[in-house]
Each structure stands twice: as C-alpha cells, then as structure tokens.
Enzyme design. Structure first.
Site, PDB file in Angstrom:
ATOM      1  N   LYS A  80       0.846  -1.190   0.000  1.00  0.00           N
ATOM      2  CA  LYS A  80       0.000   0.000   0.000  1.00  0.00           C
ATOM      3  C   LYS A  80       0.876   1.232   0.000  1.00  0.00           C
ATOM      4  O   LYS A  80       1.922   1.258   0.671  1.00  0.00           O
ATOM      5  CB  LYS A  80      -0.865   0.009   1.269  1.00  0.00           C
ATOM      6  CG  LYS A  80      -2.089   0.871   1.149  1.00  0.00           C
ATOM      7  CD  LYS A  80      -3.218   0.147   0.423  1.00  0.00           C
ATOM      8  CE  LYS A  80      -4.432   1.013   0.214  1.00  0.00           C
ATOM      9  NZ  LYS A  80      -5.510   0.268  -0.462  1.00  0.00           N
ATOM     10  N   GLY A 180     -25.662   2.411   1.436  1.00  0.00           N
ATOM     11  CA  GLY A 180     -24.785   3.155   0.532  1.00  0.00           C
ATOM     12  C   GLY A 180     -25.165   2.781  -0.886  1.00  0.00           C
ATOM     13  O   GLY A 180     -25.262   1.591  -1.206  1.00  0.00           O
ATOM     14  N   GLY A 182     -23.545   3.868  -3.841  1.00  0.00           N
ATOM     15  CA  GLY A 182     -22.490   4.431  -4.675  1.00  0.00           C
ATOM     16  C   GLY A 182     -22.159   3.487  -5.823  1.00  0.00           C
ATOM     17  O   GLY A 182     -23.021   2.740  -6.299  1.00  0.00           O
ATOM     18  N   VAL A 184     -20.156   0.694  -6.178  1.00  0.00           N
ATOM     19  CA  VAL A 184     -20.212  -0.767  -6.011  1.00  0.00           C
ATOM     20  C   VAL A 184     -21.657  -1.228  -5.839  1.00  0.00           C
ATOM     21  O   VAL A 184     -22.102  -2.186  -6.499  1.00  0.00           O
ATOM     22  CB  VAL A 184     -19.357  -1.208  -4.799  1.00  0.00           C
ATOM     23  CG1 VAL A 184     -19.557  -2.687  -4.507  1.00  0.00           C
ATOM     24  CG2 VAL A 184     -17.880  -0.923  -5.051  1.00  0.00           C
ATOM     25  N   ALA A 185     -22.398  -0.563  -4.967  1.00  0.00           N
ATOM     26  CA  ALA A 185     -23.785  -0.978  -4.711  1.00  0.00           C
ATOM     27  C   ALA A 185     -24.607  -0.909  -5.990  1.00  0.00           C
ATOM     28  O   ALA A 185     -25.450  -1.782  -6.241  1.00  0.00           O
ATOM     29  CB  ALA A 185     -24.400  -0.087  -3.637  1.00  0.00           C
TER      30      ALA A 185
HETATM   31  P1  NAD Z   1     -18.728   5.294  -3.364  1.00  0.00           P
HETATM   32  O1  NAD Z   1     -18.159   6.506  -2.724  1.00  0.00           O
HETATM   33  O2  NAD Z   1     -19.070   5.330  -4.812  1.00  0.00           O
HETATM   34  O3  NAD Z   1     -20.072   4.847  -2.593  1.00  0.00           O
HETATM   35  C1  NAD Z   1     -20.237   4.904  -1.227  1.00  0.00           C
HETATM   36  C2  NAD Z   1     -21.642   5.457  -0.961  1.00  0.00           C
HETATM   37  O4  NAD Z   1     -21.925   5.343   0.423  1.00  0.00           O
HETATM   38  C3  NAD Z   1     -21.786   6.937  -1.328  1.00  0.00           C
HETATM   39  O5  NAD Z   1     -22.876   7.112  -2.184  1.00  0.00           O
HETATM   40  C4  NAD Z   1     -21.988   7.607   0.027  1.00  0.00           C
HETATM   41  O6  NAD Z   1     -22.826   8.735  -0.060  1.00  0.00           O
HETATM   42  C5  NAD Z   1     -22.619   6.500   0.824  1.00  0.00           C
HETATM   43  N1  NAD Z   1     -22.510   6.665   2.273  1.00  0.00           N
HETATM   44  C6  NAD Z   1     -21.478   7.204   2.989  1.00  0.00           C
HETATM   45  N2  NAD Z   1     -21.779   7.183   4.302  1.00  0.00           N
HETATM   46  C7  NAD Z   1     -22.985   6.598   4.425  1.00  0.00           C
HETATM   47  C8  NAD Z   1     -23.825   6.280   5.534  1.00  0.00           C
HETATM   48  N3  NAD Z   1     -23.469   6.570   6.785  1.00  0.00           N
HETATM   49  N4  NAD Z   1     -25.012   5.671   5.285  1.00  0.00           N
HETATM   50  C9  NAD Z   1     -25.380   5.394   4.020  1.00  0.00           C
HETATM   51  N5  NAD Z   1     -24.644   5.680   2.930  1.00  0.00           N
HETATM   52  C10 NAD Z   1     -23.472   6.271   3.140  1.00  0.00           C
HETATM   53  O7  NAD Z   1     -17.716   4.127  -3.040  1.00  0.00           O
HETATM   54  P2  NAD Z   1     -17.660   2.676  -3.698  1.00  0.00           P
HETATM   55  O8  NAD Z   1     -16.556   2.646  -4.668  1.00  0.00           O
HETATM   56  O9  NAD Z   1     -19.014   2.229  -4.090  1.00  0.00           O
HETATM   57  O10 NAD Z   1     -17.151   1.835  -2.442  1.00  0.00           O
HETATM   58  C11 NAD Z   1     -18.045   1.433  -1.422  1.00  0.00           C
HETATM   59  C12 NAD Z   1     -17.302   0.617  -0.380  1.00  0.00           C
HETATM   60  O11 NAD Z   1     -16.701  -0.514  -0.990  1.00  0.00           O
HETATM   61  C13 NAD Z   1     -16.143   1.370   0.302  1.00  0.00           C
HETATM   62  O12 NAD Z   1     -16.053   0.908   1.641  1.00  0.00           O
HETATM   63  C14 NAD Z   1     -14.934   0.911  -0.476  1.00  0.00           C
HETATM   64  O13 NAD Z   1     -13.749   0.998   0.296  1.00  0.00           O
HETATM   65  C15 NAD Z   1     -15.306  -0.525  -0.748  1.00  0.00           C
HETATM   66  N6  NAD Z   1     -14.618  -1.115  -1.910  1.00  0.00           N
HETATM   67  C16 NAD Z   1     -14.756  -0.543  -3.135  1.00  0.00           C
HETATM   68  C17 NAD Z   1     -14.102  -1.121  -4.229  1.00  0.00           C
HETATM   69  C18 NAD Z   1     -14.251  -0.547  -5.619  1.00  0.00           C
HETATM   70  O14 NAD Z   1     -13.873  -1.223  -6.578  1.00  0.00           O
HETATM   71  N7  NAD Z   1     -14.815   0.636  -5.785  1.00  0.00           N
HETATM   72  C19 NAD Z   1     -13.334  -2.272  -4.069  1.00  0.00           C
HETATM   73  C20 NAD Z   1     -13.229  -2.845  -2.797  1.00  0.00           C
HETATM   74  C21 NAD Z   1     -13.879  -2.246  -1.724  1.00  0.00           C
END
Ligand code: NAD
Length: 356
Positions: A80, A180, A182, A184-185
């Site tokens: 990292k 959430g 975002g 991934v979801a």
């Molecule tokens: P993102 O920022 O696109 O989505 C996260 C969403 O969560 C945002 O829409 C944000 O508004 C929402 N959020 C924040 N706090 C919140 C709360 N208290 N209640 C409800 N919603 C809330 O990020 P992402 O890329 O979708 O990643 C989501 C998670 O997955 C993170 O923990 C990230 O570390 C993990 N992750 C992502 C990847 C990737 O490929 N993007 C890979 C491995 C792990």
C-alpha cells in the site's frame, strides 16, 4: 511497540519513506508480503494528521492486501502507498509523478493502483514515470472502473451465501438491503435486479437516492437500514457498521457487501456466527477490483478473463463457509486461515527452490 518490532510481529517486509522537496511529496510505501508475487495495493491520498498515523495506515492496509490477494488466488502480494496530502487541494501532476518515480525505484516489488483520493488519471501520470502501475483507464489500455468487477464479486458472494442458507443460489424474490448506493452498490444492484430480487437502499446523498428511486427501488433513511426486514444486509458504504449497536437490529440471514472492514472487531464476527447469520467476509467478496487490475499485469487487459476470475468468488465464498462449518469458527476467521494456508504452502516451495 517499536516500529521494526511491530513490522516483524505482523510479517511486514519493507517500509519506504519518501520525500521530494520540489513537488512537496511526502509518502510512505509499505510492502507486507511478496511470497505470492509483487506487492500490489492502491495509493491513498489523505491529509493524515501525523506521519505516525500515515505509517500505521500503510502497514495495516498493506497487510490486508496480502490476505485479499492470497484468498482470491492471485499471484500478488500485499502493499500500500499513502501520500500525506489533501487530494482536493494538494494534488498536482508533479506530486503524483514524483511519487511514480519512487514507485519505479522499487523495481517491481510494489505495483500501485487507485484508492481513496487517487484516480485513473493519477495512474496515467504515474505511468509516465514507471511501468509498475495498474488500474489505468480503458482509454490508456487499462481495466478501467474497478467497481464493475467489485459489484459482480459481491453478487457472486451473496449467491454462495444463499446456497448455504436457503439451499439454492437464486436470489429471485429475496430482499436485499443496500447500505450506501455508490459505485459498487449500483453495480451489485444491476445484477440483483436481473434476478428479480427486491432492493431496499439508503444513502446520505440525495442524488444517490434519486438515482435509486429512478430505478424503482425502495428508499429508507440511513439509520433505518439495519432494521429492514430483509434476507441479505449489504454494507456498501463504510467500515465498522457490524457492531454491538447494529447487530441486534439486523433481521437478515446473510451479511454480504462491498465495504472494507465491516466488522468493528473480531467479536462482531463471533456474534454473527453465534446468531447463525452467514457473514461473507468483506475482503473475499470485494476482491473483484484487485482481480480486475491484476488482469492488466504483463499482458493486454482482457475483460472476459477478469470476469471469469471474479465469478470464482462464488467458489471461494463456498470454501470459506465450508471451513467455517468444519472447524466451527466464524467465517471471518475461516477466510484468514484460507489465506494463511496458501501463503504457508507457497513459502514452503520457495524454500525448496532456493535450496536447489
Ligand atoms: P462510493 O463513494 O461510490 O459509494 C459509497 C456510498 O456510500 C456513497 O454514495 C456515500 O454517499 C454512501 N454513504 C457514505 N456514508 C454513508 C452512511 N453513513 N449511510 C449510508 N450511505 C453512506 O464508493 P464505492 O466505490 O461504491 O465503495 C463502497 C465501499 O466498498 C467502500 O467501503 C470501499 O472501500 C469498498 N470497496 C470498493 C471497491 C471498488 O472497486 N470501488 C473495491 C473494494 C472495496
């Protein structure tokens, strides 16, 4: 504990402190374990309050990458990078390229990619200084947005859990609560919708909720998501959300989502196990992003290959659940043992090769 002592205790190989006065770069690169291959992990750009905080974060996150890559059957170790800067105000081409030059000096022991605060565009700058970078945009011949495969992997993990709990991998008619909405979801939701699952979502941002409503999904307030009457609870926002306050509210049989470090502590994994809730360990089911990036290394990126490898998360989750059952341990512990076994077995053959 002293730093070197801590590194020894946790199995870290190397810690590199980096400074470039011209660009203002202050960074730390941690290499945890290269048994399985070059250390790979994103570069986090974050305004750490102290150097010590940045060092601990680099050490902690690099170790987590070793486990993620090992369990995902990748030829990668864990590493990292952290840059002490505010990505909104301090990030410049010069700073990012200076960082790339330091990555290059490690001669391939560390491969970097995107993380919080760094983007595909930053990886393009880094690529101007070193070949040891993955997670490049599609327009630069890279694998592009990691969330596509991460979302697929989370979905595959959910299906493996469903097979265990309901005897059938199909998620048709199952209710999934997504915390959430975002990147991934949203990707996971597309797969679930194709299977006619019912989705209930929450987010703290209105634009995410509007998007969910436009997709015809049910929306609830952030604090109400834990108590939703659902089959699967999917943390896709923050870490630490599975804890003594939230566990009593859960009505699900499965916890499976994309967020990192979902369990506040190991005890919360023990509690889910005691309650008979199947927890899909976060680093097992969210490995799609690193699997995708790995598909760039040493060859032309191939989407099909990345997808096929990501789909294997189904089998890996099955293996974790089987081990949890046979050894009567929580799934989080079973995942760690799976990763540690792979590391141990490969360390073994490396010793033999060296001796010859
Ligand atoms: P993102 O920022 O696109 O989505 C996260 C969403 O969560 C945002 O829409 C944000 O508004 C929402 N959020 C924040 N706090 C919140 C709360 N208290 N209640 C409800 N919603 C809330 O990020 P992402 O890329 O979708 O990643 C989501 C998670 O997955 C993170 O923990 C990230 O570390 C993990 N992750 C992502 C990847 C990737 O490929 N993007 C890979 C491995 C792990």
């Amino acid at each position: 504990m002293e730093l070197l002592q801590e590194m020894r205790a946790e199995g870290h190989e190397q810690l590199v402190m980096v400074s470039d006065a011209g660009s203002g770069l202050k960074a730390i690169i941690a290499i945890h374990d290269t048994t399985l291959g070059p250390a790979c992990g994103g570069t986090r750009i974050w305004p750490y309050k102290s150097e010590q905080e940045a060092v601990w974060d680099a050490l902690r996150l690099s170790r987590a990458m070793t486990y993620k890559a090992a369990a995902a059957d990748l030829p990668l170790g864990g590493g990292k990078g952290v840059i002490i800067a505010d990505s909104h105000t301090d990030k410049t081409e010069a700073l990012v390229r200076a960082y790339g030059r330091f990555v290059d000096t490690l001669g391939g022991r560390y491969l970097t990619t995107t993380d919080v605060g760094s983007t595909g565009r930053d990886m393009e700058y880094i690529q101007q200084e070193t070949d040891y970078v993955v997670g490049l945009p599609v327009t630069s011949g890279g694998s592009g947005d990691t969330s596509v495969m991460t979302g697929l992997g989370v979905y595959m993990g959910m299906k493996a859990c469903a097979k265990e709990v309901w005897g059938i991998e199909s998620l048709t008619g199952k209710t999934v609560a997504l915390q959430g909405f975002g990147k991934v979801a949203t990707q996971t939701a597309h797969h679930l919708m194709k299977e006619d699952a019912n989705l209930v979502v929450t987010d703290v941002f209105d634009d995410a909720l509007d998007r969910a409503r436009d997709m015809g999904l049910t929306v609830v307030k952030p604090n109400d998501i834990y108590g939703v009457d659902c089959d699967i609870f999917a943390p896709c926002a923050l870490g630490g959300v599975i804890n003594p306050d939230t566990i009593p509210q859960l009505k699900c049989k499965v916890v499976a989502g994309g967020a990192n470090n979902q369990l506040l502590s190991d005890k919360d994994g023990d509690e889910l196990h005691r309650l008979g809730v199947v927890y899909a360990p976060d680093y097992i089911v969210n490995a799609g992003g690193i699997i995708n990036a790995e598909a760039e290394i040493g060859r032309e990126y191939n989407l099909e290959r990345a997808r096929e490898k990501t789909e294997r998360i189904y089998e890996i989750t099955e293996r974790v659940i089987a081990r949890s059952k046979s050894e009567e341990i929580p799934t989080a512990k079973a995942a760690d043992r799976l990763a540690e076994d792979r590391l141990k077995s490969v360390r073994g053959i490396r010793r033999v090769y060296r001796a010859n």
